[in-house]
Enzyme design. Structure first.
Site, PDB file in Angstrom:
ATOM      1  N   GLY A  61       5.893  27.700 -28.668  1.00 40.33           N
ATOM      2  CA  GLY A  61       7.083  27.107 -29.257  1.00 40.33           C
ATOM      3  C   GLY A  61       7.062  25.589 -29.210  1.00 40.33           C
ATOM      4  O   GLY A  61       7.825  24.936 -29.928  1.00 40.33           O
ATOM      5  N   GLU A  71      -8.527  13.060  -9.714  1.00 41.28           N
ATOM      6  CA  GLU A  71      -8.277  14.439  -9.309  1.00 41.28           C
ATOM      7  C   GLU A  71      -8.396  14.569  -7.792  1.00 41.28           C
ATOM      8  O   GLU A  71      -9.332  14.064  -7.186  1.00 41.28           O
ATOM      9  CB  GLU A  71      -9.269  15.380  -9.990  1.00 41.28           C
ATOM     10  CG  GLU A  71      -9.086  15.480 -11.498  1.00 41.28           C
ATOM     11  CD  GLU A  71     -10.126  16.369 -12.152  1.00 41.28           C
ATOM     12  OE1 GLU A  71      -9.781  17.053 -13.137  1.00 41.28           O
ATOM     13  OE2 GLU A  71     -11.290  16.372 -11.693  1.00 41.28           O
ATOM     14  N   GLU A  78     -11.212  10.659 -12.683  1.00 40.38           N
ATOM     15  CA  GLU A  78     -10.061  11.269 -13.352  1.00 40.38           C
ATOM     16  C   GLU A  78      -8.878  11.416 -12.403  1.00 40.38           C
ATOM     17  O   GLU A  78      -7.897  12.101 -12.713  1.00 40.38           O
ATOM     18  CB  GLU A  78     -10.446  12.635 -13.928  1.00 40.38           C
ATOM     19  CG  GLU A  78     -11.491  12.551 -15.033  1.00 40.38           C
ATOM     20  CD  GLU A  78     -11.793  13.901 -15.675  1.00 40.38           C
ATOM     21  OE1 GLU A  78     -11.127  14.897 -15.325  1.00 40.38           O
ATOM     22  OE2 GLU A  78     -12.702  13.956 -16.528  1.00 40.38           O
TER      23      GLU A  78
END
Length: 217
Positions: A139, A168, A166
């Site tokens: 949606g 992380e 990144e």
């Protein structure tokens, strides 16, 4: 095709949607595209022109659940998720390895790369079992996540993963498959890709375990 699929054959396809306009209205790390669309209705006729915003990563994703058929354990990860800041337990979610498919990569190549980057586990293509390709939230986003279960030896997994470049910071750990299933039942595991993959393993564990044991021998 199973017999039940005859009852859910799509009545409409993308040909029954008219895209009147599409424009990118936001772009930073992620993007938002705005569509003006109309489409055929089940009751007959067509909708009016509708404005819809779609969250875009400009790439699809993969997720992989490592499973050790010998010890009957799964390897999970834990990391901070800003989208879960309002979670009643913690914004550090229990997940499976996942990441974006880079340009030029196949889903399998991305799965193997992400697995090594986030957990340190190396695996070959023949050790992957395809689960499904799912829309986490159609949606609001076009993203498709391809799910795999991977045959792994969990004896020597590390405790930390992720790429510094990144930003992380990932905790890596393992637990018995049955305990992971119970965490799904209790709601402690609430990440969509992890839930789908673990419930798939729960349903098909006998078959997957037997097949993975052959790979380990």
């Amino acid at each position: 095709m199973c017999k039940c699929e005859k009852d859910v054959t799509p009545l409409f396809t993308a040909k029954d949607v008219t895209v009147h306009e599409k424009k990118r209205i936001f772009k930073q790390r992620f993007a938002i595209d705005q569509y003006i669309v109309s489409y055929k209705k089940f009751s007959g006729g067509e909708t009016g022109r509708l404005v819809r915003e779609i969250f875009e990563r400009d790439a699809n994703a993969v997720a992989i659940l490592p499973y050790d058929p010998v010890t009957d354990e799964v390897v999970l990860i834990e990391q901070f998720r800003p989208g879960a800041l309002n979670d009643p337990v913690s914004p550090w979610l229990l997940e499976i390895v996942a990441g974006m498919i880079d340009k030029g990569e196949t889903p399998i190549q991305a799965a193997l790369r992400e697995l090594e980057e986030e957990s340190g586990i190396k695996m070959t293509e023949d050790h992957l079992h395809y689960v499904n390709a799912v829309y986490p939230s159609p949606g609001g986003t076009s993203e498709v996540v391809t799910l795999y279960i991977g045959c792994v030896n969990s004896d020597n997994i590390g405790s930390h993963g992720g790429l510094d470049c990144e930003d992380e910071d990932i905790r890596v750990f393992k637990l018995k498959a049955e305990n992971a299933f119970l965490l799904c039942d209790s709601g402690r595991i609430c990440n969509c890709a992890a839930l789908v993959s673990l419930m798939y393993l729960r349903i098909h564990k006998d078959r997957i375990q037997k097949a993975f044991l052959k790979l380990r021998n």
